[in-house]
Design a protein around this motif. Structure first.
Motif, PDB file in Angstrom:
ATOM      1  N   GLN A 105      12.615  20.463  30.174  1.00 12.35           N
ATOM      2  CA  GLN A 105      13.145  20.800  28.573  1.00 12.35           C
ATOM      3  C   GLN A 105      13.540  22.180  28.526  1.00 12.35           C
ATOM      4  OE1 GLN A 105      10.171  18.971  26.217  1.00 12.35           O
ATOM      5  NE2 GLN A 105      10.875  16.853  26.609  1.00 12.35           N
ATOM      6  N   PHE A 162      14.455  18.235  15.694  1.00 13.98           N
ATOM      7  CA  PHE A 162      14.645  18.606  17.066  1.00 13.98           C
ATOM      8  C   PHE A 162      15.625  19.668  17.230  1.00 13.98           C
ATOM      9  CE2 PHE A 162      12.633  15.033  19.261  1.00 13.98           C
ATOM     10  CZ  PHE A 162      12.623  14.038  18.358  1.00 13.98           C
ATOM     11  N   ASN A 192      25.338  27.754  22.065  1.00 19.76           N
ATOM     12  CA  ASN A 192      24.955  27.375  20.754  1.00 19.76           C
ATOM     13  C   ASN A 192      23.656  26.519  20.820  1.00 19.76           C
ATOM     14  OD1 ASN A 192      25.351  23.914  20.735  1.00 19.76           O
ATOM     15  ND2 ASN A 192      27.002  24.907  21.717  1.00 19.76           N
ATOM     16  N   GLY A 199      25.975  23.787  25.891  1.00 15.08           N
ATOM     17  CA  GLY A 199      26.472  24.377  27.020  1.00 15.08           C
ATOM     18  C   GLY A 199      27.864  24.763  26.112  1.00 15.08           C
ATOM     19  N   GLN A 230      21.663  23.640  18.188  1.00 16.42           N
ATOM     20  CA  GLN A 230      21.678  22.737  17.096  1.00 16.42           C
ATOM     21  C   GLN A 230      20.418  22.187  16.708  1.00 16.42           C
ATOM     22  OE1 GLN A 230      24.645  19.759  18.338  1.00 16.42           O
ATOM     23  NE2 GLN A 230      25.194  21.075  19.888  1.00 16.42           N
ATOM     24  N   TYR A 262      18.697  18.912  14.798  1.00 15.55           N
ATOM     25  CA  TYR A 262      18.743  17.293  14.260  1.00 15.55           C
ATOM     26  C   TYR A 262      17.684  16.733  13.630  1.00 15.55           C
ATOM     27  CZ  TYR A 262      22.757  16.970  17.662  1.00 15.55           C
ATOM     28  OH  TYR A 262      23.976  17.297  18.071  1.00 15.55           O
ATOM     29  N   LEU A 295      19.363  10.022  15.509  1.00 14.87           N
ATOM     30  CA  LEU A 295      19.354  11.264  15.235  1.00 14.87           C
ATOM     31  C   LEU A 295      20.464  11.777  14.419  1.00 14.87           C
ATOM     32  CD1 LEU A 295      17.450  11.408  17.749  1.00 14.87           C
ATOM     33  CD2 LEU A 295      17.776  13.816  18.080  1.00 14.87           C
ATOM     34  N   PHE A 343      17.621  18.655  24.607  1.00 11.23           N
ATOM     35  CA  PHE A 343      16.912  18.289  23.370  1.00 11.23           C
ATOM     36  C   PHE A 343      14.966  18.556  23.619  1.00 11.23           C
ATOM     37  CE2 PHE A 343      19.318  16.347  20.246  1.00 11.23           C
ATOM     38  CZ  PHE A 343      20.046  15.986  21.144  1.00 11.23           C
ATOM     39  N   GLY A 344      14.588  19.430  22.633  1.00 11.96           N
ATOM     40  CA  GLY A 344      13.278  19.678  22.932  1.00 11.96           C
ATOM     41  C   GLY A 344      12.513  18.476  22.295  1.00 11.96           C
ATOM     42  N   SER A 345      11.076  18.298  22.325  1.00  9.99           N
ATOM     43  CA  SER A 345      10.349  17.278  21.910  1.00  9.99           C
ATOM     44  C   SER A 345      10.019  16.947  20.617  1.00  9.99           C
ATOM     45  CB  SER A 345       8.855  17.456  22.749  1.00  9.99           C
ATOM     46  OG  SER A 345       8.290  18.482  22.647  1.00  9.99           O
ATOM     47  N   GLN A 373      15.388  13.206  12.704  1.00  8.29           N
ATOM     48  CA  GLN A 373      15.344  11.719  13.105  1.00  8.29           C
ATOM     49  C   GLN A 373      14.283  11.152  12.154  1.00  8.29           C
ATOM     50  OE1 GLN A 373      13.712  10.822  16.892  1.00  8.29           O
ATOM     51  NE2 GLN A 373      15.127   8.723  16.927  1.00  8.29           N
ATOM     52  N   LYS A 431      25.930  19.139  29.010  1.00  8.51           N
ATOM     53  CA  LYS A 431      24.724  18.405  28.246  1.00  8.51           C
ATOM     54  C   LYS A 431      24.197  19.246  27.302  1.00  8.51           C
ATOM     55  CE  LYS A 431      22.750  18.429  32.335  1.00  8.51           C
ATOM     56  NZ  LYS A 431      21.599  18.251  33.472  1.00  8.51           N
ATOM     57  N   ILE A 432      23.613  18.455  26.358  1.00  8.41           N
ATOM     58  CA  ILE A 432      22.755  18.999  25.314  1.00  8.41           C
ATOM     59  C   ILE A 432      21.334  18.857  25.520  1.00  8.41           C
ATOM     60  CG2 ILE A 432      22.108  19.027  22.898  1.00  8.41           C
ATOM     61  CD1 ILE A 432      24.998  18.583  22.045  1.00  8.41           C
ATOM     62  N   HIS A 454      22.775  15.116  12.984  1.00 10.39           N
ATOM     63  CA  HIS A 454      23.100  16.514  13.181  1.00 10.39           C
ATOM     64  C   HIS A 454      23.119  17.313  11.714  1.00 10.39           C
ATOM     65  CE1 HIS A 454      25.449  20.114  13.696  1.00 10.39           C
ATOM     66  NE2 HIS A 454      25.015  20.206  14.802  1.00 10.39           N
TER      67      HIS A 454
END
Lengths: 114, 112
Positions: free
Chosen positions: B2, B88, B31, B93, B33, B35, B43, B102-104, B37, B99-100, B45
């Protein structure tokens, strides 16, 4: 309003079955994504597509395939479902280039494989 | 592996208090971001901050980015019960087809 829909909210399948998860977006977005979400692991990218008939592997493509025959529709296929594919599956889309990078998500499909 | 890691993993505060969540990442980004949930949903934004920005506001949300420390924070002011959700961070990129990652997530609970 931006809208991404997924074919089912909940799905229960048996081991070995072929499973189709469908995602449709009405925003004319080029890019579409499939993720799975598991507790403690966050979202992991399975496949993505940046154009009709184009596809790229994400981080965990094993056991999955995808189809993008039309711009608005991106399907995730589990060729032979296994119990370790029990998860929440999230579809997302995003428009191309010009500095807009946020993704729009569908409500998710919670798949249970027994 | 991750890219983004949120801290704390869970946060419980009283309604009306401010909530701060942190995100650290490993490599250079274009960048970052955030999100939200809600339980069992997709999710949504919230906000995007570019690598050349240091701070951004949107309503009760304030995001900071420190590229030298490879970290970001999300502040929610005057929290409400409706803010209860998982949050999150996601690093992006250089094109929308990138790909974006995401963290956990941080699970935020607002107590009435």
């Amino acid at each position: 309003d931006v809208k991404v829909t997924q074919s089912s909210r909940y799905l229960v399948k048996r081991t070995g079955e072929k499973v189709f998860l469908e995602c449709v977006q009405d925003m004319d977005h080029e890019n579409m994504f499939w993720y799975r979400q598991d507790p403690g692991l966050g979202l992991r990218l399975i496949y993505f597509s940046y154009d009709v008939k184009m596809k790229e592997k994400g981080d965990i493509p094993e056991g999955y395939s995808v189809s993008r025959e039309k711009k608005e529709r991106f399907s995730l296929i589990l060729e032979s479902a296994s119990t370790n594919q029990t998860s929440m599956y999230l579809c997302a889309s995003s428009p191309p280039g010009t500095g807009v990078f946020e993704q729009y998500f569908g409500p998710g499909t919670r798949l249970t494989v027994t | 592996s991750q890219q983004g890691e949120e801290d704390p993993q869970a946060l419980s505060i009283q309604e009306g208090e401010n909530a701060t969540m942190n995100c650290s990442y490993k490599t250079s980004i274009n960048n970052l971001q955030w999100y939200r949930q809600n339980s069992g949903r997709g999710l949504v934004h919230l906000i995007l901050i570019r690598s050349n920005e240091r701070e951004k506001h949107s309503g009760r949300l304030r995001v900071t980015l420190d590229t030298s420390k490879k970290s970001s924070s999300l502040l929610i002011t005057a929290s409400r019960a409706a803010d209860t959700a998982s949050y999150f961070c996601a690093t992006g990129g250089y094109s929308s087809a990138s790909k974006i990652i995401f963290g956990s997530g941080t699970r935020l609970s607002i107590r009435p």
